[in-house]
Design an enzyme around this catalytic site. Sequence first.
Site, mmCIF file in Angstrom:
data_model
loop_
_atom_site.group_PDB
_atom_site.id
_atom_site.type_symbol
_atom_site.label_atom_id
_atom_site.label_comp_id
_atom_site.label_asym_id
_atom_site.label_seq_id
_atom_site.Cartn_x
_atom_site.Cartn_y
_atom_site.Cartn_z
ATOM 1 C CG HIS A 89 -1.861 -1.071 1.359
ATOM 2 N ND1 HIS A 89 -1.726 -2.099 2.266
ATOM 3 C CD2 HIS A 89 -2.995 -1.322 0.663
ATOM 4 C CE1 HIS A 89 -2.745 -2.932 2.137
ATOM 5 N NE2 HIS A 89 -3.523 -2.490 1.177
ATOM 6 C CB SER A 143 -4.188 -7.230 4.431
ATOM 7 O OG SER A 143 -3.908 -6.017 3.783
ATOM 8 C CD GLN A 161 -13.857 -5.283 -1.656
ATOM 9 O OE1 GLN A 161 -14.124 -4.107 -1.836
ATOM 10 N NE2 GLN A 161 -12.658 -5.782 -1.927
HETATM 11 O O1 PAF Z 1 -8.001 -3.854 -3.341
HETATM 12 C C1 PAF Z 1 -8.639 -3.481 -2.342
HETATM 13 O O2 PAF Z 1 -8.110 -3.278 -1.260
HETATM 14 C C2 PAF Z 1 -10.155 -3.282 -2.472
HETATM 15 O O3 PAF Z 1 -10.713 -4.191 -3.341
HETATM 16 C C3 PAF Z 1 -10.533 -1.847 -2.858
HETATM 17 C C4 PAF Z 1 -10.026 -1.488 -4.236
HETATM 18 C C5 PAF Z 1 -10.003 -0.872 -1.832
HETATM 19 C C6 PAF Z 1 -12.051 -1.712 -2.890
HETATM 20 O O4 PAF Z 1 -12.609 -1.987 -1.650
#
Ligand code: PAF
Length: 287
Positions: free
Chosen positions: A37, A188, A61
């Site tokens: 990140h 993560s 998601q």
């Molecule tokens: O890749 C991620 O961490 C997630 O899929 C995102 C793009 C932040 C959307 O929730």
Amino acid sequence: MHVFTQVSGLQKRVATARERNKRIAFVPTMGALHEGHLSLIEKAQEVADYVVVSIFVNPTQFNDPKDLEMYPRPLSFDIAKLEAIGANVLFLPSVQEIYPAELDFVVDVDFGLLTKVLEGVYRPGHFEGVIKVVYRLLEITQPDVLIMGQKDFQQVAIIRHMIQELHLPVELIANPIVREADGLALSSRNVRIDPSQRPRANSIFYILSEAKTIWHSTTPTEVNRVGASKLEQAGFRVEYYEVVDGHTLETVEQWDQHEYLVICVAAWLGQVRLIDNMILQDVKITV
Ligand code: PAF
């Protein structure tokens, strides 16, 4: 760093930056920030002069409620990392803020195969959630540039397609995968790998790297077969290991019919599902 939990505060701040002619980059995350990140944020700082990061563990998601429940949320560590790297704004919305009851929207795009193959097979509904949240976050932040990690190759392909189809005024940059010293792609979820299995976790990288050196001397089917079998031998349970077209994600059957080639893989090591990918041939290659 300014922290906003509400859309209105964030939008005011971004508008002020824009009035000052700042180029705005946006890095969406679900927190549990690692070097991967941070590399996205560094990229954002390189290409823009105002960096907005979001941390939002998007419930829509997660196709597996247990995965959502177990998703790490080390917020105070995340904030310290963002302060240290010099992000300008952190957007930390609630579920209600992202999905207010009165806001019912659909992202009206035909994604064709993109959402159906690979992760789409094993995580039904996952990409619908990703598409919805990224669309909503873009609508809120209105950035000039969106930075995402190539680690989630399929996710990037889908978001690129959405941006193109809807003519959204945002540039998408996919930043290369960041790996541990032994080759394991940062995620993560890596903290959940059983320590006794951790030494084997980098086999994915080695098997992919090997494929990258030999692919032109064999067939796509053979690349897939050998890679999946080596992973199984290394103790993984393979969901997919497949050479696909980097634009359309369709299965590659003959090398000469595709210019952009990538191997995508998802495999379980114990209780942890790992994904990774390796670009065999990029579109920029002209030889
Ligand atoms: O890749 C991620 O961490 C997630 O899929 C995102 C793009 C932040 C959307 O929730």
